[in-house]
Design a protein around this motif. Structure first.
Motif, PDB file in Angstrom:
ATOM      1  N   HIS A 130       0.829  -1.203   0.000  1.00 19.22           N
ATOM      2  CA  HIS A 130       0.000   0.000   0.000  1.00 19.22           C
ATOM      3  C   HIS A 130       0.867   1.257   0.000  1.00 19.22           C
ATOM      4  N   VAL A 132       0.666   5.256   1.185  1.00 16.03           N
ATOM      5  CA  VAL A 132      -0.072   6.133   2.094  1.00 16.03           C
ATOM      6  C   VAL A 132       0.573   7.512   2.067  1.00 16.03           C
ATOM      7  N   TRP A 204      -4.733   6.810   0.897  1.00 18.27           N
ATOM      8  CA  TRP A 204      -4.051   5.529   0.709  1.00 18.27           C
ATOM      9  C   TRP A 204      -4.590   4.823  -0.520  1.00 18.27           C
TER      10      TRP A 204
END
Length: 215
Positions: A130, A132, A204
């Motif tokens: 991910h 962010v 995100w």
């Protein structure tokens, strides 16, 4: 028929003088002339593009003709990026028509799909790395506080990036997370969102590649 001589012209309005021109002839050659002439010596399809820049550094693509379409995307960190491709003609038009037919067969009212594969639903929970992005009021201990929350949710931080010299009252920085469950990321960011140093809510996005995300 080659060789082929071409006369090009570019005229810009607006902006602050002086205006600078940069032609890309599509054959590896460029020129800063406003109205250049050139000779194409090899047969082929060439797309000539003129980029216009004013004294403030603002720029735009002046003209794109023929069957080419160009979209310019201006990003905060990446700057201007241009994407070009055929928007008309036999094969591009055929692709668009077939795409429309598939969309109709898959879900248009009053029609029923037969041999067309239906769209697969997107899994609500998946594992993936991910990205962010935080926008904060800078002070000591912020990264430690974020890392502590991610640790409690069994999320490993892969990298931290921050451009030096930013404004302390509205400072952007980015974290990338190792592959983890999307539900864990959501829970961690809900908790992180309660901290009082945020200028904007965290942003995100999952980092997906072919075959990487697992439902």
């Amino acid at each position: 028929m080659t060789p082929l001589q071409v006369d090009l012209a570019c005229d810009a309005t607006g902006g602050n003088a002086p205006i600078a021109y940069l032609w890309d002839f599509g054959n590896g050659r460029t020129t800063p002339l406003q109205n250049p002439s050139l000779t194409y010596t090899q047969a082929g399809i060439y797309v000539a593009v003129c980029r216009v820049t004013d004294a403030d550094g603002d720029s735009s693509l002046a003209r794109v003709e023929g069957t080419q379409n160009i979209v310019v995307v201006d990003g905060e960190f990446g700057g201007e990026t241009a994407f070009s491709g055929f928007g008309a003609g036999g094969e591009p038009t055929a692709v668009a028509v077939v795409s429309d037919l598939l969309a109709i067969a898959r879900g248009a009212p009053g029609r029923q799909a037969t041999d067309v594969q239906a769209r697969r639903p997107v899994a609500r929970e998946f594992d993936a790395p991910h990205y962010v992005r935080f926008m904060i009021r800078d002070r000591p201990g912020i990264i430690a506080a974020l890392a502590e929350v991610f640790s409690r949710h069994a999320i490993n931080v892969d990298a931290v990036w921050q451009e030096p010299g930013g404004a302390k009252t509205e400072l952007p920085f980015v974290m990338t997370l190792e592959s983890c469950g999307s539900a864990s990321v959501t829970a961690a960011l809900n908790e992180i969102g309660q901290f009082d140093f945020h200028v904007r809510p965290p942003l995100w996005l999952p980092i997906l590649s072919r075959g990487e995300a697992r439902a």
